[in-house]
Design an enzyme around this catalytic site. Sequence first.
Site, PDB file in Angstrom:
ATOM      1  CD  GLN A 368     -19.212  -7.248  -0.834  1.00  0.00           C
ATOM      2  OE1 GLN A 368     -18.355  -6.142  -0.475  1.00  0.00           O
ATOM      3  NE2 GLN A 368     -19.462  -7.397  -1.990  1.00  0.00           N
ATOM      4  CD  GLU A 420     -14.818 -15.620  -8.182  1.00  0.00           C
ATOM      5  OE1 GLU A 420     -13.540 -15.349  -8.295  1.00  0.00           O
ATOM      6  OE2 GLU A 420     -15.534 -14.731  -8.085  1.00  0.00           O
ATOM      7  CG  ASP A 469     -20.073  -7.951  -5.855  1.00  0.00           C
ATOM      8  OD1 ASP A 469     -19.478  -6.988  -5.924  1.00  0.00           O
ATOM      9  OD2 ASP A 469     -20.017  -8.549  -4.801  1.00  0.00           O
ATOM     10  CB  CYS A 497     -16.233  -1.830  -4.972  1.00  0.00           C
ATOM     11  SG  CYS A 497     -15.176  -2.800  -5.982  1.00  0.00           S
ATOM     12  CD  GLU A 540     -19.539  -2.817  -2.740  1.00  0.00           C
ATOM     13  OE1 GLU A 540     -19.449  -3.987  -3.151  1.00  0.00           O
ATOM     14  OE2 GLU A 540     -18.586  -2.111  -2.316  1.00  0.00           O
TER      15      GLU A 540
END
Length: 585
Positions: A368, A420, A469, A497, A540
């Site tokens: 972040q 990821e 996320d 975001c 956010e």
Amino acid sequence: RPGMEGATAPADDGGDLEPHGAGADAPGTADEGQRAFVVGGLPKWFAPKELEKVLADHGVAGIDKAMQAGPGMGRVRMKTPEDAQAALAVLEGKEVVFRKRTIRFSAAAGRQKRKADDVDGGGAPAAAPDVTDVVTPLHALPYPEQLQRKRNQVRRVLLDLTKRLKGTGLSAPWLSREALRETKGACCPLEEVLPSPQLDGYRNKCEFTAGLDGEGRPSLGFRVGRYRHGSTQVADPAPCRNVSPGMKAVAAAFSAAMRVSPLAPYSMDTRAGFWRQLLVRENRAGELLVSVQVSMDGTPKEQADREVEAALRAATAAANVVSAHVQVFSGVSVAPADHPHELVFGAAAILESVDSLKFRISPNAFFQVNTPAAERLGHLLARCLEQEAGDGAVLLDVCCGAGMWGLCLASRAGRVVGIELSADAVQDARHNAEANGVANAVFRCGPAERLMDGAVREVVGQRVVAIVDPPRAGLHAAVVKALRACAGLDRLIYVSCNPKSWLLDAERLCRPESKNYTGEPFVPVRAYPVDLFPHTEHCELVVVFARGAAAAAAAPVGAGGAGHAGAGAAAPGADGTLGDAAGAG
């Protein structure tokens, strides 16, 4: 995720033609050296070869190369300026069918838009916008007004989700007239914006573009102006409030080094040049990692190594650079997320502290961009999960980056499974787990849409909570389908975001069960805007979703005064800290 590469205007919507490059006089003309033009009104995404074939089929000759200039925008480079001028003349007024879409080409439409955008009252081309207005458009607005503006933007998105779900035919108590009266039409209660603890110099990552400044000198900074109109000017980041003094010092030192270098900045128009961009990352201790991206086409390796070393040493003399890298990339667009960086000198990575944990940050790792605000966001996530994952549930951390959320919350879960795409980030996450003594976390590397089915099978019969996320594009549809199909998953926290991609994903999570979307729909429980980007329009958005028993435990709107915020949905206090759980039961 919001970047710092400079800014250009959104793509046009019409099927207009505009010349592209230095020295363009007006749409529909091509002067000496002007051999490219931009086509608007195309499908959002397309293959450049498709555009080349369609134009060739309609009489355009001399095409050198076509490329995507943005969503719905194509840039066509011709072999000569005369070819460009001829192409504009051939296309003017024509109707072209592109993937069943009819586009009528008009240089006049481009001229009208360009006149409105680029010409001042005196008839001269407008100057490039101020870098602070491009990078931090809200910098002159008092911070409380910025927060209210962002909350209003989030509220509009929540209202839009209500409309979309009603359009699907979904019938649910939380969409009843009584429930929506309590939330004023929003799909769920909306908290006040959780403010950033730091307003200036908060960015821990910037990507500075190499180019020419307003005086034609090699410079490093943020691109201003509009690339589709031929502007590749970059501006010094010194006035930008969100960039730290250390990063500004590095950018200034690099600009000075480039100005004495015999190697030129890379040009997006000519596809030639050496210096492309500089990645800078900084931890709260003031230590910096830098990586310079260069294009090696035609440059002897010995000379390249010498110039890179000199520039990196100059940056080290200007600021506390502890890790210096180089990235060689000769493509025409941006480097892939996992494109390698080579260590030149110093440490391979920097370390950042978040609460009691330490995280290794390598050049390619996602982290972040505002560490103090992200720490505050982590506290919010912990409160949202404290009554959910504390009973030994599995925590799925989707798009986990360097493992920040999963590792910070591992003590509240029986097990953490992180997913990821970036191999570098997964390597960092595994290192971070070992370095912090977190033994109940595993991290899988690969596209989430390919790994989710296996992850879901792995947790069959167990209680599951999830944090997602994703990057700005949102979740792949296959990921949403896998989350819906996970029978043990009854609580999901979406950290977004990009409200637009969140809206599509939320609709898929909540829409009625169907052949494509099996599993009980989720219910939006409560929304928390979190400001990680002061002085910009970005915000956010954290939304808690629940279903099954977790959703049933939430107090119904109008029957308890707390809305349908389920247990564990924490409301931030006025000082930005987290108070007691709001609407618990």
